[in-house]
Design a protein around this motif. Structure first.
Motif, PDB file in Angstrom:
ATOM      1  N   ALA A 171       0.776  -1.169  -0.016  1.00 21.56           N
ATOM      2  CA  ALA A 171       0.135   0.124  -0.197  1.00 21.56           C
ATOM      3  C   ALA A 171       0.859   1.316  -0.056  1.00 21.56           C
ATOM      4  N   ALA A 172       0.346   2.519  -0.808  1.00 23.55           N
ATOM      5  CA  ALA A 172       1.100   3.525  -0.836  1.00 23.55           C
ATOM      6  C   ALA A 172       0.271   4.684  -0.216  1.00 23.55           C
ATOM      7  N   LEU A 173       0.586   5.356   0.627  1.00 21.29           N
ATOM      8  CA  LEU A 173      -0.306   6.537   1.035  1.00 21.29           C
ATOM      9  C   LEU A 173       0.188   7.806   0.419  1.00 21.29           C
ATOM     10  N   CYS A 174      -0.837   8.425  -0.300  1.00 17.52           N
ATOM     11  CA  CYS A 174      -0.387   9.536  -1.207  1.00 17.52           C
ATOM     12  C   CYS A 174      -1.194  10.923  -0.793  1.00 17.52           C
ATOM     13  N   PRO A 175      -0.897  11.510   0.432  1.00 20.04           N
ATOM     14  CA  PRO A 175      -1.702  12.703   0.734  1.00 20.04           C
ATOM     15  C   PRO A 175      -1.275  14.024   0.083  1.00 20.04           C
ATOM     16  N   MET A 176      -2.002  14.907   0.191  1.00 19.38           N
ATOM     17  CA  MET A 176      -1.512  16.343  -0.152  1.00 19.38           C
ATOM     18  C   MET A 176      -1.016  16.585   1.107  1.00 19.38           C
ATOM     19  N   LEU A 196       7.713  28.415  -2.200  1.00 16.85           N
ATOM     20  CA  LEU A 196       6.789  27.820  -3.162  1.00 16.85           C
ATOM     21  C   LEU A 196       6.592  26.409  -2.824  1.00 16.85           C
ATOM     22  N   ALA A 197       7.380  25.731  -2.505  1.00 23.25           N
ATOM     23  CA  ALA A 197       7.113  24.166  -2.314  1.00 23.25           C
ATOM     24  C   ALA A 197       6.124  24.204  -0.979  1.00 23.25           C
ATOM     25  N   HIS A 198       6.235  24.912   0.169  1.00 23.38           N
ATOM     26  CA  HIS A 198       5.445  24.796   0.884  1.00 23.38           C
ATOM     27  C   HIS A 198       4.008  25.494   0.833  1.00 23.38           C
ATOM     28  N   GLY A 199       4.067  26.473   0.051  1.00 21.32           N
ATOM     29  CA  GLY A 199       2.830  27.296  -0.456  1.00 21.32           C
ATOM     30  C   GLY A 199       2.007  26.430  -1.150  1.00 21.32           C
ATOM     31  N   SER A 200       2.709  25.420  -2.040  1.00 13.78           N
ATOM     32  CA  SER A 200       1.745  24.816  -2.916  1.00 13.78           C
ATOM     33  C   SER A 200       1.174  23.822  -2.347  1.00 13.78           C
ATOM     34  N   VAL A 201       1.713  23.298  -1.125  1.00 13.69           N
ATOM     35  CA  VAL A 201       1.201  22.254  -0.496  1.00 13.69           C
ATOM     36  C   VAL A 201      -0.127  22.604   0.247  1.00 13.69           C
ATOM     37  N   ALA A 202       0.227  23.750   1.006  1.00 12.67           N
ATOM     38  CA  ALA A 202      -0.791  24.662   1.632  1.00 12.67           C
ATOM     39  C   ALA A 202      -2.086  24.970   0.997  1.00 12.67           C
ATOM     40  N   THR A 203      -1.935  25.484  -0.450  1.00 14.76           N
ATOM     41  CA  THR A 203      -2.993  25.982  -1.041  1.00 14.76           C
ATOM     42  C   THR A 203      -3.559  25.054  -2.127  1.00 14.76           C
ATOM     43  N   ALA A 204      -2.964  23.949  -2.188  1.00 18.68           N
ATOM     44  CA  ALA A 204      -3.483  22.971  -3.492  1.00 18.68           C
ATOM     45  C   ALA A 204      -4.658  22.060  -2.847  1.00 18.68           C
ATOM     46  N   GLY A 205      -5.017  22.007  -1.670  1.00 15.58           N
ATOM     47  CA  GLY A 205      -6.253  21.434  -1.332  1.00 15.58           C
ATOM     48  C   GLY A 205      -6.119  21.337   0.246  1.00 15.58           C
ATOM     49  N   GLU A 206      -7.361  20.752   0.905  1.00 18.84           N
ATOM     50  CA  GLU A 206      -7.360  20.893   2.099  1.00 18.84           C
ATOM     51  C   GLU A 206      -6.455  20.261   2.999  1.00 18.84           C
ATOM     52  N   THR A 207      -5.902  20.799   4.093  1.00 18.24           N
ATOM     53  CA  THR A 207      -4.855  20.171   4.968  1.00 18.24           C
ATOM     54  C   THR A 207      -5.683  19.419   5.990  1.00 18.24           C
ATOM     55  N   ILE A 208      -5.266  17.950   6.021  1.00 18.54           N
ATOM     56  CA  ILE A 208      -5.892  17.255   7.053  1.00 18.54           C
ATOM     57  C   ILE A 208      -5.275  16.742   8.119  1.00 18.54           C
ATOM     58  N   ALA A 209      -5.868  16.320   9.159  1.00 17.44           N
ATOM     59  CA  ALA A 209      -5.121  15.845  10.384  1.00 17.44           C
ATOM     60  C   ALA A 209      -4.583  14.541  10.053  1.00 17.44           C
ATOM     61  N   PRO A 210      -3.212  14.320  10.717  1.00 17.87           N
ATOM     62  CA  PRO A 210      -2.503  12.904  10.540  1.00 17.87           C
ATOM     63  C   PRO A 210      -3.564  11.908  10.717  1.00 17.87           C
ATOM     64  N   GLU A 211      -4.494  11.783  11.735  1.00 16.75           N
ATOM     65  CA  GLU A 211      -5.466  10.710  11.950  1.00 16.75           C
ATOM     66  C   GLU A 211      -6.255  10.440  10.873  1.00 16.75           C
ATOM     67  N   ASP A 212      -6.749  11.312  10.010  1.00 15.66           N
ATOM     68  CA  ASP A 212      -7.320  11.134   8.763  1.00 15.66           C
ATOM     69  C   ASP A 212      -6.390  10.396   7.816  1.00 15.66           C
ATOM     70  N   ALA A 213      -5.126  10.744   7.602  1.00 16.69           N
ATOM     71  CA  ALA A 213      -4.249  10.009   6.550  1.00 16.69           C
ATOM     72  C   ALA A 213      -3.922   8.713   7.206  1.00 16.69           C
ATOM     73  N   ALA A 214      -3.665   8.402   8.339  1.00 19.45           N
ATOM     74  CA  ALA A 214      -3.705   7.141   8.853  1.00 19.45           C
ATOM     75  C   ALA A 214      -4.947   6.217   8.736  1.00 19.45           C
ATOM     76  N   ARG A 215      -6.197   7.015   8.789  1.00 19.72           N
ATOM     77  CA  ARG A 215      -7.505   6.268   8.557  1.00 19.72           C
ATOM     78  C   ARG A 215      -7.558   5.647   7.221  1.00 19.72           C
ATOM     79  N   VAL A 216      -7.096   6.562   6.178  1.00 17.35           N
ATOM     80  CA  VAL A 216      -7.272   6.108   5.091  1.00 17.35           C
ATOM     81  C   VAL A 216      -6.268   5.233   4.474  1.00 17.35           C
ATOM     82  N   LEU A 217      -5.229   5.126   4.907  1.00 14.98           N
ATOM     83  CA  LEU A 217      -4.160   3.932   4.870  1.00 14.98           C
ATOM     84  C   LEU A 217      -4.724   2.602   5.162  1.00 14.98           C
ATOM     85  N   LEU A 218      -5.129   2.675   6.461  1.00 17.02           N
ATOM     86  CA  LEU A 218      -5.534   1.339   7.080  1.00 17.02           C
ATOM     87  C   LEU A 218      -6.831   0.868   6.124  1.00 17.02           C
TER      88      LEU A 218
END
Length: 261
Positions: A171-176, A196-218
């Motif tokens: 499995a590969a977790l690929c969040p924004m 530019l690097a950090h700004g593109s991450v912050a504005t490309a989509g919703e910033t989610i909580a780490p717990e949400d990323a973990a849930r989607v991976l599992l």
């Protein structure tokens, strides 16, 4: 059935959230990180074993697996989560490239090299990696991150194609954007490419909580899917990129221009 799990980069952020989610399921988890104090504190809070060391280097991987064998009696799931976000613009130096390659790619390769021969259809295992949406798309501002996360996804794909029907689930977790200390570092960046690097991450989509990323991976692991996409729009972007790459590049150029302005 309780699983024996190892999570790297587990002192905080996504790694800690994954460890917490696994423990909540009743799994045993060995938390690993370079930061000894933080990983020890996290593991003690979860009442789980811990390991401090460089899990990107082959000796560190060997020691980590030996520790897991001692503490857990083996490994059923390995989550290669540790990663770095450094090296900005074309001026990124040799050290930035080398370290990014070691941590973001070779740490996965070295762990898989040791673990995959242990697993089979009779004794299966799970190998999960924390990559990034950048691994499917790209990362403005940071060629090192873009290239190494692409390689991380590529390695996961190869591993799945080669061993996925032989007892190794991948499995590969690929969040924004995810709200982690790594993301927060961009708020103090002074280099234009870093901003530019950090700004593109912050504005490309919703910033989610780490717990949400973990849930989607599992969830992806439970459902037998390779890609875990906490931001579903990444899948749409990835499809558009494949269908008309030049149009997608033009869109990225416009996005870059808007951020630079």
């Amino acid at each position: 059935m309780s699983r024996r799990c190892v999570v790297t980069g587990a002192a905080g952020g996504i790694g800690l959230a994954i460890a917490e989610a696994l423990v909540a399921r009743g799994d045993r988890v060995l938390l690993a990180d370079l930061d000894e104090q933080r990983v020890r504190e996290a593991a003690e809070r979860l009442q789980q074993p811990w390991f401090a060391g460089d899990v990107a280097a082959e000796p560190g991987v060997t020691d980590l697996i030996a520790r897991a064998d001692d503490e857990l009696g083996g490994i059923d799931m390995y989550v290669a989560n540790a990663g770095i976000f450094r090296g900005f613009g074309l001026a990124a130096d040799e050290f930035d490239w080398s370290l990014s390659w070691d941590v973001n790619v070779m740490a996965h390769v070295r762990a898989a090299r040791a673990l995959v021969p242990r697993w089979s259809t009779e004794q299966p295992g799970v190998f999960a990696v924390t990559a990034s949406a950048a691994g499917l798309l790209t990362q403005l501002g940071s060629p090192t991150y873009s290239v190494t996360k692409r390689a991380a996804v590529g390695f996961a794909e190869w591993l799945a194609a080669t061993y996925g029907d032989r007892g190794v689930q991948v499995a590969a977790l690929c969040p924004m954007g995810v709200a982690t200390p790594m993301a927060e570092a961009g708020q103090t960046a002074t280099d234009p490419d870093a901003r530019l690097a950090h700004g593109s991450v912050a504005t490309a989509g919703e910033t989610i909580a780490p717990e949400d990323a973990a849930r989607v991976l599992l969830e992806a692991i439970d459902e037998g899917r390779l890609l875990a996409l906490p931001h579903p729009e990444v899948g749409t972007m990835y499809a558009h990129k494949a269908q008309d790459t030049d149009r997608w590049i033009a869109g990225m150029q416009r996005f870059r221009g808007s951020l630079e302005a």
